[in-house]
Write an enzyme that holds these catalytic residues in place. Structure first.
Site, PDB file in Angstrom:
ATOM      1  N   PHE A 152       0.592  -1.170   0.028  1.00 43.20           N
ATOM      2  CA  PHE A 152      -0.010   0.006   0.066  1.00 43.20           C
ATOM      3  C   PHE A 152       1.007   1.259   0.065  1.00 43.20           C
ATOM      4  O   PHE A 152       0.315   2.382  -0.186  1.00 43.20           O
ATOM      5  CB  PHE A 152      -1.015   0.066   1.268  1.00 43.20           C
ATOM      6  CG  PHE A 152      -0.245   0.406   2.519  1.00 43.20           C
ATOM      7  CD1 PHE A 152       0.091   1.740   2.952  1.00 43.20           C
ATOM      8  CD2 PHE A 152       0.127  -0.715   3.424  1.00 43.20           C
ATOM      9  CE1 PHE A 152       0.626   2.042   3.962  1.00 43.20           C
ATOM     10  CE2 PHE A 152       0.999  -0.259   4.374  1.00 43.20           C
ATOM     11  CZ  PHE A 152       1.279   1.176   4.815  1.00 43.20           C
ATOM     12  N   CYS A 284       9.548   1.631   3.332  1.00 40.60           N
ATOM     13  CA  CYS A 284      10.735   0.395   3.732  1.00 40.60           C
ATOM     14  C   CYS A 284      12.130   1.106   3.727  1.00 40.60           C
ATOM     15  O   CYS A 284      12.993   0.254   4.381  1.00 40.60           O
ATOM     16  CB  CYS A 284      10.625  -0.574   2.583  1.00 40.60           C
ATOM     17  SG  CYS A 284      11.336  -0.048   1.016  1.00 40.60           S
ATOM     18  N   GLU A 385       9.526  -4.445  13.024  1.00 35.39           N
ATOM     19  CA  GLU A 385       9.269  -3.239  12.048  1.00 35.39           C
ATOM     20  C   GLU A 385       8.025  -2.653  12.621  1.00 35.39           C
ATOM     21  O   GLU A 385       6.939  -3.433  12.790  1.00 35.39           O
ATOM     22  CB  GLU A 385       9.207  -4.082  10.575  1.00 35.39           C
ATOM     23  CG  GLU A 385       8.689  -2.721   9.614  1.00 35.39           C
ATOM     24  CD  GLU A 385       8.606  -3.146   8.277  1.00 35.39           C
ATOM     25  OE1 GLU A 385       7.965  -4.258   8.171  1.00 35.39           O
ATOM     26  OE2 GLU A 385       9.045  -2.580   7.305  1.00 35.39           O
TER      27      GLU A 385
HETATM   28  P1  NAD Z   1       1.562  -6.789   2.963  1.00 33.87           P
HETATM   29  O1  NAD Z   1       2.601  -7.893   3.021  1.00 33.87           O
HETATM   30  O2  NAD Z   1       0.501  -6.834   4.018  1.00 33.87           O
HETATM   31  O3  NAD Z   1       0.861  -6.769   1.644  1.00 33.87           O
HETATM   32  C1  NAD Z   1       1.528  -6.544   0.404  1.00 33.87           C
HETATM   33  C2  NAD Z   1       0.738  -7.262  -0.693  1.00 33.87           C
HETATM   34  O4  NAD Z   1       0.564  -8.818  -0.310  1.00 33.87           O
HETATM   35  C3  NAD Z   1      -0.744  -6.992  -0.959  1.00 33.87           C
HETATM   36  O5  NAD Z   1      -0.800  -6.752  -2.320  1.00 33.87           O
HETATM   37  C4  NAD Z   1      -1.394  -7.747   0.000  1.00 33.87           C
HETATM   38  O6  NAD Z   1      -2.722  -8.061  -0.973  1.00 33.87           O
HETATM   39  C5  NAD Z   1      -0.648  -9.312  -0.287  1.00 33.87           C
HETATM   40  N1  NAD Z   1      -0.995 -10.192   0.618  1.00 33.87           N
HETATM   41  C6  NAD Z   1      -0.917  -9.965   2.144  1.00 33.87           C
HETATM   42  N2  NAD Z   1      -0.873 -10.756   2.665  1.00 33.87           N
HETATM   43  C7  NAD Z   1      -1.095 -12.008   1.864  1.00 33.87           C
HETATM   44  C8  NAD Z   1      -1.300 -13.175   2.214  1.00 33.87           C
HETATM   45  N3  NAD Z   1      -1.183 -13.895   3.570  1.00 33.87           N
HETATM   46  N4  NAD Z   1      -1.349 -14.263   1.084  1.00 33.87           N
HETATM   47  C9  NAD Z   1      -1.053 -13.435  -0.039  1.00 33.87           C
HETATM   48  N5  NAD Z   1      -0.897 -12.321  -0.537  1.00 33.87           N
HETATM   49  C10 NAD Z   1      -0.911 -11.602   0.689  1.00 33.87           C
HETATM   50  O7  NAD Z   1       2.385  -5.337   3.066  1.00 33.87           O
HETATM   51  P2  NAD Z   1       1.857  -3.999   3.160  1.00 33.87           P
HETATM   52  O8  NAD Z   1       1.381  -3.540   4.508  1.00 33.87           O
HETATM   53  O9  NAD Z   1       0.853  -3.515   2.055  1.00 33.87           O
HETATM   54  O10 NAD Z   1       3.034  -2.969   2.954  1.00 33.87           O
HETATM   55  C11 NAD Z   1       4.021  -2.844   3.849  1.00 33.87           C
HETATM   56  C12 NAD Z   1       5.342  -3.765   4.060  1.00 33.87           C
HETATM   57  O11 NAD Z   1       5.865  -3.804   2.798  1.00 33.87           O
HETATM   58  C13 NAD Z   1       6.223  -3.106   5.261  1.00 33.87           C
HETATM   59  O12 NAD Z   1       6.720  -4.529   5.637  1.00 33.87           O
HETATM   60  C14 NAD Z   1       7.487  -2.696   4.055  1.00 33.87           C
HETATM   61  O13 NAD Z   1       8.609  -2.499   4.935  1.00 33.87           O
HETATM   62  C15 NAD Z   1       7.300  -3.416   3.093  1.00 33.87           C
HETATM   63  N6  NAD Z   1       7.876  -2.808   1.853  1.00 33.87           N
HETATM   64  C16 NAD Z   1       9.088  -3.236   1.543  1.00 33.87           C
HETATM   65  C17 NAD Z   1       9.637  -2.415   0.541  1.00 33.87           C
HETATM   66  C18 NAD Z   1      11.115  -3.025  -0.087  1.00 33.87           C
HETATM   67  O14 NAD Z   1      11.521  -2.456  -0.875  1.00 33.87           O
HETATM   68  N7  NAD Z   1      11.647  -4.089   0.807  1.00 33.87           N
HETATM   69  C19 NAD Z   1       9.173  -1.486  -0.306  1.00 33.87           C
HETATM   70  C20 NAD Z   1       8.029  -0.958   0.262  1.00 33.87           C
HETATM   71  C21 NAD Z   1       7.108  -1.720   1.418  1.00 33.87           C
END
Ligand code: NAD
Length: 485
Positions: A152, A284, A385
């Site tokens: 998101f 991130c 985190e």
């Molecule tokens: P999230 O893991 O909740 O969701 C990310 C995506 O995965 C979404 O599209 C969601 O629908 C899907 N998803 C979530 N749970 C799932 C499951 N159990 N099975 C299958 N799909 C699933 O992450 P978020 O809250 O949207 O984003 C924040 C996180 O992203 C933080 O941990 C942040 O550090 C990380 N992030 C990392 C980077 C990087 O470059 N390393 C960049 C941006 C964000």
């Protein structure tokens, strides 16, 4: 008939409703207003989108790369044209300020610009006379249907770490954006209709876990890019690997910044505050631990507390707002809970952002900047985190202690140092186990022509997003050895 406010999927060059009966509300996190309903797309929806992408693939891969990138040149122009509209949409989707949204969009567009160089970047290499009269060369070919599952917090930029490179290389591409902030890419895909890609070259399927599982298990999806939390990154990496797919999974982070005594306290505190609190700490690459060395502690902690207190929090669309809300009510509760855990573990809240109410926006999910001094080294908060505007301070005597502390952590997304000493900076960048290193800056975000690195539990895979890694990821190498006697 589509229901007003319900998001559609983009399949085979057309907008269509999902076959699901299940929808989630999408909320503007600053106002609490429901801005859309997002479908939890089914396996059937995903299958249809993948089939259309698979059908489009043979024609698209045969389209010369120089012709493929003409669509991207048009896309760059259109994104520039719709820049302010899209920036405002990003703010409504995920809460960041308009200035932050503009910055995000600029980064998205830079990836389109870099991908326009695919005709050169995709080249292979060759050798004449590897033996008498025998020549050998390598060409890169696209994989087929590839997909991305995105988070998101950068609803525009992160899909663009993948999509431009994927299609420029001749793949067809399917996006599953975050269900928490899906309206930005809905609009981007509407705009993309004007670049006249053949039907099926790009597709958009909204949804959550089940939609992702359908992508992970689909035989025709050859590669998946994921960005999100570490737990989900690990799950996706292993399930897709079991299905024989190529993967790159970017996970969470706990980014440290080290402040040496020779760093200027006020300027350093400003840079660290921007890193820790911009985008509500939901980056991130947000700094979440500041490790002061020797005499740096008191002046930095005081400057940090001052700058944290001064930050103007509110609706990101309004002039003068320096920090917006966090994404959901659950997120606010989780962040405030972790602040309490830090205090319970012995830290002092120099600035405490819990219980924030912005009178004009009583339904918004606001947490003000928080500074916790003296985190317990063995506690939960030092390791977890938080993904909110919370900076923990730790103090050590020597730079070696700071590096040991960083290298003992589970994440390796980013680490920064503030110093005037070239020798200390070199030691730091050489010894620290993290993929993105900042020297005298608080957010080490790689440009589009560099890989967005990340180590340890922050990344699962070999090839990162962006730059040359993206071309490696989205192509298969074919070696040809030939003799013409
Ligand atoms: P999230 O893991 O909740 O969701 C990310 C995506 O995965 C979404 O599209 C969601 O629908 C899907 N998803 C979530 N749970 C799932 C499951 N159990 N099975 C299958 N799909 C699933 O992450 P978020 O809250 O949207 O984003 C924040 C996180 O992203 C933080 O941990 C942040 O550090 C990380 N992030 C990392 C980077 C990087 O470059 N390393 C960049 C941006 C964000």
């Amino acid at each position: 008939m589509p229901v007003k406010g319900r998001l559609l999927n983009y399949v085979n060059g057309e907008w269509q409703p999902s076959s699901t009966a299940e929808y989630l509300d999408v909320t503007n996190p600053a106002t609490g207003e429901i801005i859309a309903e997002v479908p939890l797309s089914t396996k059937t929806d995903v299958d249809e989108a993948v089939q259309s992408a698979a059908k489009a693939f043979p024609g698209w891969r045969r389209t010369p790369a120089v012709d493929r990138v003409q669509h991207l040149f048009k896309l760059k122009h259109l994104l520039d044209k719709h820049f302010e509209e899209l920036a405002a949409l990003i703010t409504k989707d995920c809460g960041k300020t308009l200035a932050e949204s503009r910055g995000e969009l600029r980064r998205a567009i830079e990836n389109v610009e870099v991908a326009c160089g695919i005709p050169t970047m995709m080249q292979g290499y060759n050798s004449e006379d590897v033996s008498h009269g025998i020549d050998e060369f390598m060409v890169r070919q696209p994989l087929g249907v590839v997909a991305a599952v995105t988070p998101f917090n950068f609803p525009a930029m992160i899909p663009f770490w993948f999509m431009p490179y994927a299609i420029a290389c001749g793949n067809t591409f399917l996006l599953k954006p975050s269900e928490k902030a899906p309206t930005t890419m809905q609009r981007v895909f509407e705009i993309m209709e004007q670049i006249n890609l053949p039907p099926g070259v790009v597709g958009l399927v909204n949804g959550a876990n089940d939609s992702v599982d359908a992508i992970l298990d689909h035989d025709d999806v050859k590669a998946i890019s994921f960005v999100g939390t570490t737990a989900v990154a690990k799950y996706i990496y292993s399930r897709a690997a079991e299905n024989g797919k190529r993967m790159q999974c970017q996970g969470g982070a706990k980014n440290p910044v080290v402040v040496l005594p020779d760093a200027e306290p006020e300027a350093t505190a400003e840079a660290v505050a921007a890193s820790a609190f911009d985008c509500g700490g939901q980056r991130c690459l947000a700094a979440s631990l500041a490790i002061t060395v020797g005499a740096a502690h008191s002046p930095f902690a005081e400057a940090m507390a001052d700058t944290a207190r001064a930050r103007r929090v509110g609706y990101g669309l309004l002039d003068g707002t320096e920090m917006g809300p966090v994404i959901t009510a659950d997120s606010k509760t989780r962040i405030e809970g972790l602040i309490q855990t830090g205090v319970d573990e012995g830290a002092t809240a120099l600035v405490d952002g819990r219980g924030t109410k912005i009178p004009e926006y009583p339904s918004g999910y606001f947490v003000k900047p928080t500074v916790l001094d003296g985190l317990d080294l063995n506690g939960e908060v030092v390791k977890s985190e938080i993904f909110g505007p919370v900076l923990g301070l730790l103090h050590v005597d020597r730079i070696d202690d700071a590096i040991d502390l960083i290298n003992s952590g589970r994440y390796g997304n980013m680490a920064c140092i503030f110093t005037r000493s070239g020798a200390s900076a070199r030691k730091f960048r050489y010894e620290v186990d993290a993929g993105n290193i900042g020297i005298n800056l608080g957010v080490a975000a790689p440009m589009a022509f560099y890989p967005f690195s990340g180590w340890k539990q922050s990344f699962f895979g070999i090839l990162h997003g962006q730059g040359r890694d993206a071309i490696e990821f989205y192509t298969e190498k074919k070696v040809v050895i030939e003799r013409w006697d």
